[in-house]
Motif scaffolding. Structure first.
Motif, PDB file in Angstrom:
ATOM      1  N   UNK A   1      -3.733   6.064  -2.616  1.00  0.00           N
ATOM      2  CA  UNK A   1      -2.772   6.125  -2.007  1.00  0.00           C
ATOM      3  C   UNK A   1      -2.449   7.714  -1.608  1.00  0.00           C
ATOM      4  N   UNK A   2      -2.071   7.825  -0.180  1.00  0.00           N
ATOM      5  CA  UNK A   2      -1.786   8.936   0.313  1.00  0.00           C
ATOM      6  C   UNK A   2      -0.239   9.030   0.522  1.00  0.00           C
ATOM      7  N   UNK A   3       0.437   9.558  -0.608  1.00  0.00           N
ATOM      8  CA  UNK A   3       1.798   9.494  -0.645  1.00  0.00           C
ATOM      9  C   UNK A   3       2.408  10.979  -0.657  1.00  0.00           C
ATOM     10  N   UNK A   4       3.775  10.605  -0.005  1.00  0.00           N
ATOM     11  CA  UNK A   4       4.552  12.103   0.049  1.00  0.00           C
ATOM     12  C   UNK A   4       4.989  12.542  -1.277  1.00  0.00           C
ATOM     13  N   UNK A   5       5.407  11.550  -2.402  1.00  0.00           N
ATOM     14  CA  UNK A   5       5.624  11.963  -3.664  1.00  0.00           C
ATOM     15  C   UNK A   5       4.841  11.155  -4.621  1.00  0.00           C
TER      16      UNK A   5
ATOM     17  N   UNK B   1       3.715   1.272  -5.274  1.00  0.00           N
ATOM     18  CA  UNK B   1       3.758   2.013  -3.919  1.00  0.00           C
ATOM     19  C   UNK B   1       4.916   1.485  -3.266  1.00  0.00           C
ATOM     20  N   UNK B   2       6.232   2.681  -2.823  1.00  0.00           N
ATOM     21  CA  UNK B   2       7.059   2.314  -1.847  1.00  0.00           C
ATOM     22  C   UNK B   2       7.190   3.172  -0.791  1.00  0.00           C
ATOM     23  N   UNK B   3       7.393   2.426   0.411  1.00  0.00           N
ATOM     24  CA  UNK B   3       7.315   3.170   1.557  1.00  0.00           C
ATOM     25  C   UNK B   3       8.756   2.735   2.149  1.00  0.00           C
ATOM     26  N   UNK B   4       9.765   3.783   2.864  1.00  0.00           N
ATOM     27  CA  UNK B   4      10.785   3.542   3.391  1.00  0.00           C
ATOM     28  C   UNK B   4      10.752   4.076   4.825  1.00  0.00           C
ATOM     29  N   UNK B   5      11.470   3.562   5.916  1.00  0.00           N
ATOM     30  CA  UNK B   5      11.429   3.915   7.243  1.00  0.00           C
ATOM     31  C   UNK B   5      12.126   5.389   7.142  1.00  0.00           C
TER      32      UNK B   5
ATOM     33  N   UNK C   1      11.493  -1.511   4.575  1.00  0.00           N
ATOM     34  CA  UNK C   1      10.953  -1.106   3.144  1.00  0.00           C
ATOM     35  C   UNK C   1       9.899  -2.014   2.807  1.00  0.00           C
ATOM     36  N   UNK C   2       8.765  -1.156   2.409  1.00  0.00           N
ATOM     37  CA  UNK C   2       7.732  -1.818   1.794  1.00  0.00           C
ATOM     38  C   UNK C   2       7.151  -1.415   0.573  1.00  0.00           C
ATOM     39  N   UNK C   3       7.071  -2.219  -0.449  1.00  0.00           N
ATOM     40  CA  UNK C   3       6.732  -2.249  -1.906  1.00  0.00           C
ATOM     41  C   UNK C   3       5.565  -3.095  -2.449  1.00  0.00           C
ATOM     42  N   UNK C   4       4.801  -2.284  -3.011  1.00  0.00           N
ATOM     43  CA  UNK C   4       3.516  -3.069  -3.508  1.00  0.00           C
ATOM     44  C   UNK C   4       3.241  -2.761  -5.028  1.00  0.00           C
ATOM     45  N   UNK C   5       3.489  -3.823  -5.824  1.00  0.00           N
ATOM     46  CA  UNK C   5       3.329  -3.480  -7.346  1.00  0.00           C
ATOM     47  C   UNK C   5       2.113  -4.072  -7.790  1.00  0.00           C
ATOM     48  N   UNK C   6       1.413  -3.273  -8.858  1.00  0.00           N
ATOM     49  CA  UNK C   6       0.221  -4.103  -9.406  1.00  0.00           C
ATOM     50  C   UNK C   6       0.695  -4.007 -10.951  1.00  0.00           C
ATOM     51  N   UNK C   7       0.434  -5.437 -11.553  1.00  0.00           N
ATOM     52  CA  UNK C   7       0.468  -5.453 -12.934  1.00  0.00           C
ATOM     53  C   UNK C   7       1.986  -5.674 -13.272  1.00  0.00           C
ATOM     54  N   UNK C   8       2.859  -6.518 -12.915  1.00  0.00           N
ATOM     55  CA  UNK C   8       4.092  -6.617 -12.976  1.00  0.00           C
ATOM     56  C   UNK C   8       4.414  -7.681 -13.716  1.00  0.00           C
TER      57      UNK C   8
ATOM     58  N   UNK D   1       4.909 -15.315   6.753  1.00  0.00           N
ATOM     59  CA  UNK D   1       4.328 -14.320   7.167  1.00  0.00           C
ATOM     60  C   UNK D   1       3.888 -13.354   6.077  1.00  0.00           C
ATOM     61  N   UNK D   2       2.477 -12.825   6.107  1.00  0.00           N
ATOM     62  CA  UNK D   2       2.418 -11.917   4.952  1.00  0.00           C
ATOM     63  C   UNK D   2       2.905 -10.414   5.169  1.00  0.00           C
ATOM     64  N   UNK D   3       3.375  -9.710   4.150  1.00  0.00           N
ATOM     65  CA  UNK D   3       3.763  -8.413   4.358  1.00  0.00           C
ATOM     66  C   UNK D   3       2.491  -7.565   4.663  1.00  0.00           C
ATOM     67  N   UNK D   4       2.903  -6.445   5.601  1.00  0.00           N
ATOM     68  CA  UNK D   4       2.081  -5.316   5.789  1.00  0.00           C
ATOM     69  C   UNK D   4       2.697  -4.025   5.708  1.00  0.00           C
ATOM     70  N   UNK D   5       1.695  -3.128   5.221  1.00  0.00           N
ATOM     71  CA  UNK D   5       2.261  -1.786   5.177  1.00  0.00           C
ATOM     72  C   UNK D   5       2.355  -1.122   6.418  1.00  0.00           C
ATOM     73  N   UNK D   6       3.291  -0.015   6.458  1.00  0.00           N
ATOM     74  CA  UNK D   6       3.468   0.733   7.643  1.00  0.00           C
ATOM     75  C   UNK D   6       3.218   2.089   7.438  1.00  0.00           C
ATOM     76  N   UNK D   7       2.789   2.832   8.219  1.00  0.00           N
ATOM     77  CA  UNK D   7       2.328   4.420   8.148  1.00  0.00           C
ATOM     78  C   UNK D   7       3.270   5.327   8.349  1.00  0.00           C
ATOM     79  N   UNK D   8       4.270   4.907   9.230  1.00  0.00           N
ATOM     80  CA  UNK D   8       5.306   6.111   9.789  1.00  0.00           C
ATOM     81  C   UNK D   8       6.341   6.209   8.873  1.00  0.00           C
ATOM     82  N   UNK D   9       6.546   6.268   7.650  1.00  0.00           N
ATOM     83  CA  UNK D   9       7.533   6.351   6.750  1.00  0.00           C
ATOM     84  C   UNK D   9       7.329   7.374   5.586  1.00  0.00           C
ATOM     85  N   UNK D  10       8.344   7.316   4.688  1.00  0.00           N
ATOM     86  CA  UNK D  10       8.209   8.138   3.728  1.00  0.00           C
ATOM     87  C   UNK D  10       7.561   7.248   2.342  1.00  0.00           C
TER      88      UNK D  10
END
Length: 264
Positions: A21-25, A54-58, A70-77, A248-257
């Motif tokens: 993941x390329x994350x801001x935080x 992974x959490x991304x907000x606009x 808001x986009x959230x992707x969780x693994x092993x929950x 509809x399936x969720x898709x990540x977006x790149x122009x957020x935090x």
């Protein structure tokens, strides 16, 4: 020659950044919350104890707690005592309570205009949750219950078997019951057996005992207490796993935090 080395260097850097993941935080093990969204992240990490999130907000929320996307992707929950290998959702026009409450761990998702969601459950995780577990037995009561239950997921159906202990007959019995069934979504939040076929070896049971046995394992998964307003639509079976999703399936977006958490 210099230009070629420069381009190769850029490709190498890009490959490294694309490997994860390329994350801001970035957070590992714990979250040192510094803004409103990191407090939101901290709440969901404590709620779900994911292996990775992974959490991304606009944008940062306004004073009322509204976030446009808001986009959230969780693994092993773990949800409803069952591990989900993956849980992903994207929310549009989501309204939380005021961010002033989030620092104290008081987070409430009040509404969302639209939610897209995807969840993947693995056969091995279902069986791990069933290992050494009795189903239907109530504390301090000698009721009927299931034990030694196991499931197998194929592209066509779900196959399960287990011993059903009943006190309803002349003598207490442990009865081997085998079930072949489809899966269906009920009330947009529950996963149920669909038209189960029951096989009982060498014993003719009254229908009321069979019906009671089936009722004790329904639903297989319950999302009614899930702290987000998810509404699932379909379930798809593959070898060793089941996928639950909205239309509809969720898709990540790149122009957020972007905020990225790893448990270790």
């Amino acid at each position: 020659m210099k230009m070629k080395k420069f381009l190769l260097g850029l490709i190498f850097i890009f490959a490294l950044s694309s490997a994860g993941y390329a994350a801001d935080y970035e957070f590992k093990g714990k979250i040192d919350a510094k803004d409103d969204v990191s407090h939101l992240l901290n709440f969901y990490v404590k709620k779900f104890t994911p292996e990775e999130l992974l959490l991304t907000v606009s944008e940062q929320p306004d004073s009322t707690g509204k976030i446009n996307e808001l986009y959230m992707d969780l693994k092993g929950v773990v949800i409803d005592k069952i591990r989900l290998d993956k849980l992903t959702f994207r929310m549009y026009g989501v309204q939380f309570n005021a961010p002033s409450n989030w620092r104290a761990g008081n987070v409430e998702c009040k509404d969302a205009m639209r939610i897209q969601a995807l969840g993947i459950i693995l056969e091995k995780d279902i069986n791990q949750s069933l290992k050494d577990k009795t189903i239907g037995r109530k504390k301090n009561k000698k009721g009927d219950y299931w034990k030694n239950v196991s499931l197998k997921i194929t592209p066509k159906n779900l196959q399960g078997k287990g011993y059903y202990h009943t006190n309803a007959l002349v003598l207490p019995l442990d009865i081997l019951i085998e079930i072949t069934s489809g899966l269906k979504i009920v009330k947009a939040k529950e996963l149920w057996l669909d038209r189960p076929e029951v096989k009982i070896n060498r014993l003719d049971l009254p229908d009321y005992i069979t019906n009671k046995a089936l009722s004790q394992i329904q639903p297989l998964l319950n999302l009614n207490k899930f702290p987000l307003p998810l509404s699932l639509h379909k379930v798809q079976l593959e070898k060793g796993k089941a996928t639950l999703s909205t239309r509809q399936l969720p898709k990540a977006f790149s122009n957020g935090i972007t905020y990225h958490y790893r448990a270790r």
